[in-house]
Design an enzyme around this catalytic site. Sequence first.
Site, PDB file in Angstrom:
ATOM      1  N   ARG A  27       6.363 -25.186  59.180  1.00  0.00           N
ATOM      2  CA  ARG A  27       7.032 -24.565  58.406  1.00  0.00           C
ATOM      3  C   ARG A  27       7.079 -24.239  56.553  1.00  0.00           C
ATOM      4  O   ARG A  27       6.447 -23.631  55.924  1.00  0.00           O
ATOM      5  CB  ARG A  27       9.037 -24.782  58.926  1.00  0.00           C
ATOM      6  CG  ARG A  27       9.644 -23.381  58.345  1.00  0.00           C
ATOM      7  CD  ARG A  27      11.296 -23.665  58.470  1.00  0.00           C
ATOM      8  NE  ARG A  27      12.799 -22.912  57.554  1.00  0.00           N
ATOM      9  CZ  ARG A  27      12.808 -21.900  57.639  1.00  0.00           C
ATOM     10  NH1 ARG A  27      12.166 -20.648  58.917  1.00  0.00           N
ATOM     11  NH2 ARG A  27      13.506 -21.364  56.880  1.00  0.00           N
ATOM     12  N   LYS A  82      19.387 -20.625  61.872  1.00  0.00           N
ATOM     13  CA  LYS A  82      20.850 -21.371  61.086  1.00  0.00           C
ATOM     14  C   LYS A  82      21.425 -20.382  59.072  1.00  0.00           C
ATOM     15  O   LYS A  82      22.592 -20.444  59.727  1.00  0.00           O
ATOM     16  CB  LYS A  82      19.910 -22.211  60.471  1.00  0.00           C
ATOM     17  CG  LYS A  82      20.491 -23.060  59.473  1.00  0.00           C
ATOM     18  CD  LYS A  82      19.709 -24.399  59.452  1.00  0.00           C
ATOM     19  CE  LYS A  82      20.298 -25.237  58.676  1.00  0.00           C
ATOM     20  NZ  LYS A  82      19.153 -26.900  58.276  1.00  0.00           N
ATOM     21  N   HIS A 116       8.674 -29.554  61.724  1.00  0.00           N
ATOM     22  CA  HIS A 116       9.051 -28.605  60.599  1.00  0.00           C
ATOM     23  C   HIS A 116       8.535 -28.918  59.199  1.00  0.00           C
ATOM     24  O   HIS A 116       8.247 -28.244  58.330  1.00  0.00           O
ATOM     25  CB  HIS A 116      10.852 -29.146  59.845  1.00  0.00           C
ATOM     26  CG  HIS A 116      11.465 -28.139  58.980  1.00  0.00           C
ATOM     27  ND1 HIS A 116      12.542 -26.833  59.678  1.00  0.00           N
ATOM     28  CD2 HIS A 116      12.084 -28.148  58.065  1.00  0.00           C
ATOM     29  CE1 HIS A 116      13.036 -26.256  59.128  1.00  0.00           C
ATOM     30  NE2 HIS A 116      13.095 -27.333  58.170  1.00  0.00           N
ATOM     31  N   TYR A 127       9.416 -25.134  47.179  1.00  0.00           N
ATOM     32  CA  TYR A 127       7.764 -25.605  47.641  1.00  0.00           C
ATOM     33  C   TYR A 127       6.795 -24.189  46.132  1.00  0.00           C
ATOM     34  O   TYR A 127       5.884 -25.046  46.136  1.00  0.00           O
ATOM     35  CB  TYR A 127       7.719 -23.883  48.298  1.00  0.00           C
ATOM     36  CG  TYR A 127       8.072 -24.142  49.644  1.00  0.00           C
ATOM     37  CD1 TYR A 127       7.932 -24.578  50.405  1.00  0.00           C
ATOM     38  CD2 TYR A 127       9.131 -23.242  50.458  1.00  0.00           C
ATOM     39  CE1 TYR A 127       8.275 -25.605  51.896  1.00  0.00           C
ATOM     40  CE2 TYR A 127      10.079 -23.890  50.879  1.00  0.00           C
ATOM     41  CZ  TYR A 127       9.731 -24.546  52.276  1.00  0.00           C
ATOM     42  OH  TYR A 127      10.044 -25.560  53.474  1.00  0.00           O
ATOM     43  N   HIS A 185      16.145 -17.980  54.244  1.00  0.00           N
ATOM     44  CA  HIS A 185      16.696 -18.869  53.086  1.00  0.00           C
ATOM     45  C   HIS A 185      17.786 -17.779  52.539  1.00  0.00           C
ATOM     46  O   HIS A 185      17.709 -16.754  52.093  1.00  0.00           O
ATOM     47  CB  HIS A 185      16.177 -18.994  52.334  1.00  0.00           C
ATOM     48  CG  HIS A 185      15.625 -20.585  52.697  1.00  0.00           C
ATOM     49  ND1 HIS A 185      13.946 -20.965  51.670  1.00  0.00           N
ATOM     50  CD2 HIS A 185      15.290 -21.209  53.117  1.00  0.00           C
ATOM     51  CE1 HIS A 185      13.614 -21.875  52.821  1.00  0.00           C
ATOM     52  NE2 HIS A 185      14.251 -21.930  53.615  1.00  0.00           N
ATOM     53  N   ARG A 233      11.674 -22.360  62.140  1.00  0.00           N
ATOM     54  CA  ARG A 233      12.247 -22.882  62.754  1.00  0.00           C
ATOM     55  C   ARG A 233      11.911 -24.046  64.786  1.00  0.00           C
ATOM     56  O   ARG A 233      12.061 -22.817  65.442  1.00  0.00           O
ATOM     57  CB  ARG A 233      13.565 -23.275  62.570  1.00  0.00           C
ATOM     58  CG  ARG A 233      14.142 -23.012  60.439  1.00  0.00           C
ATOM     59  CD  ARG A 233      15.630 -22.450  60.985  1.00  0.00           C
ATOM     60  NE  ARG A 233      16.126 -22.968  59.610  1.00  0.00           N
ATOM     61  CZ  ARG A 233      16.425 -21.386  58.759  1.00  0.00           C
ATOM     62  NH1 ARG A 233      15.916 -20.416  59.400  1.00  0.00           N
ATOM     63  NH2 ARG A 233      16.351 -21.426  57.671  1.00  0.00           N
TER      64      ARG A 233
END
Length: 322
Positions: free
Chosen positions: A272, A163, A269, A304, A295, A138
Amino acid sequence: MSQKKRLLDIVRDKIRVKHYSISTEKTYVHWIKCYILFHNKKHPLEMGKDEIEQYLTSLAVKNRVSPTTQNQAFSAILFLYREVLGLDISEWDIQALRAQERKHIPTVLTKEEVGKIILGINGIYHLMTSLMYGCGLRMSELLNLRIKDIDFGFDKIYIWDSKSLKDRSLPLPSKLKTKLLAQVEIVKELHVKDLADGYGTVYMPYAFEKKYPNANRETKWQFLFPMSKVSKDPRSETIRRHHIHPQTLGRNIKQAAQKANLNKRVTSHTFRHSYATHLLEAGIDIRTIQELLGHRSVETTMIYTHVVSEINKQKVLSPLDF
């Protein structure tokens, strides 16, 4: 007699005690202020479930904000009541009209397109963008890297307090090792100059500054990608060297994408998203990609698989081409 603190100042103090970022502080204060103004400056203690629902519904219906923006406003209001006013509102069962959520398949670049954009970026931003794609970072994770976070011995990059609130390590791209070593030397020289000029401190996360009062002058804590000039810290007003501004990096990426003549919306982003998709195409399993991206849930990473599915559909011939 000491003057009574204003509510928004108390909010700011509480956010800083919680060690939230400056961007989160600005966002929360903005939404809390908007909430109060929406109800003609009534104090939040004089309001409750109905007022919160009215405000959130207005954001969706009148302002037509996105679901993300509405949730952001709701989070700020929850913080106000729970952390600042000390009220448990979990039993209020707030039911506001939600902004319509749309599921978007993220924009992904081919490896060739990634290469074109990176080649079109000059100076330090070339290395930064390469690292962002090469590790699936990120933008905030990239900018907050410190010298100590690069382990050249084990070829690892460490991401702390991301995050997702999960620390993780990532393989250091071998193609960038020499350039990163050179960047560390540049930062070291810059730090020596700052110390000589009477500066040299750096922003320290959490309570490190109190626990280790001299650590903010240590080289290992300096940002890997510092600004070219020292500036005033918006909270402490200390003159120090912070990391490169996100808007500056974003502008360089946008300009490079325009030069590459790509008919895609490219942001930081996007690299990423491309990183994760390219790993999946290379046969890396979804659980490993989840860990690399940091994640919390594999469901987030599953998007994805849909991207790869869409890419595979493009390889299907039209009946006109049979």
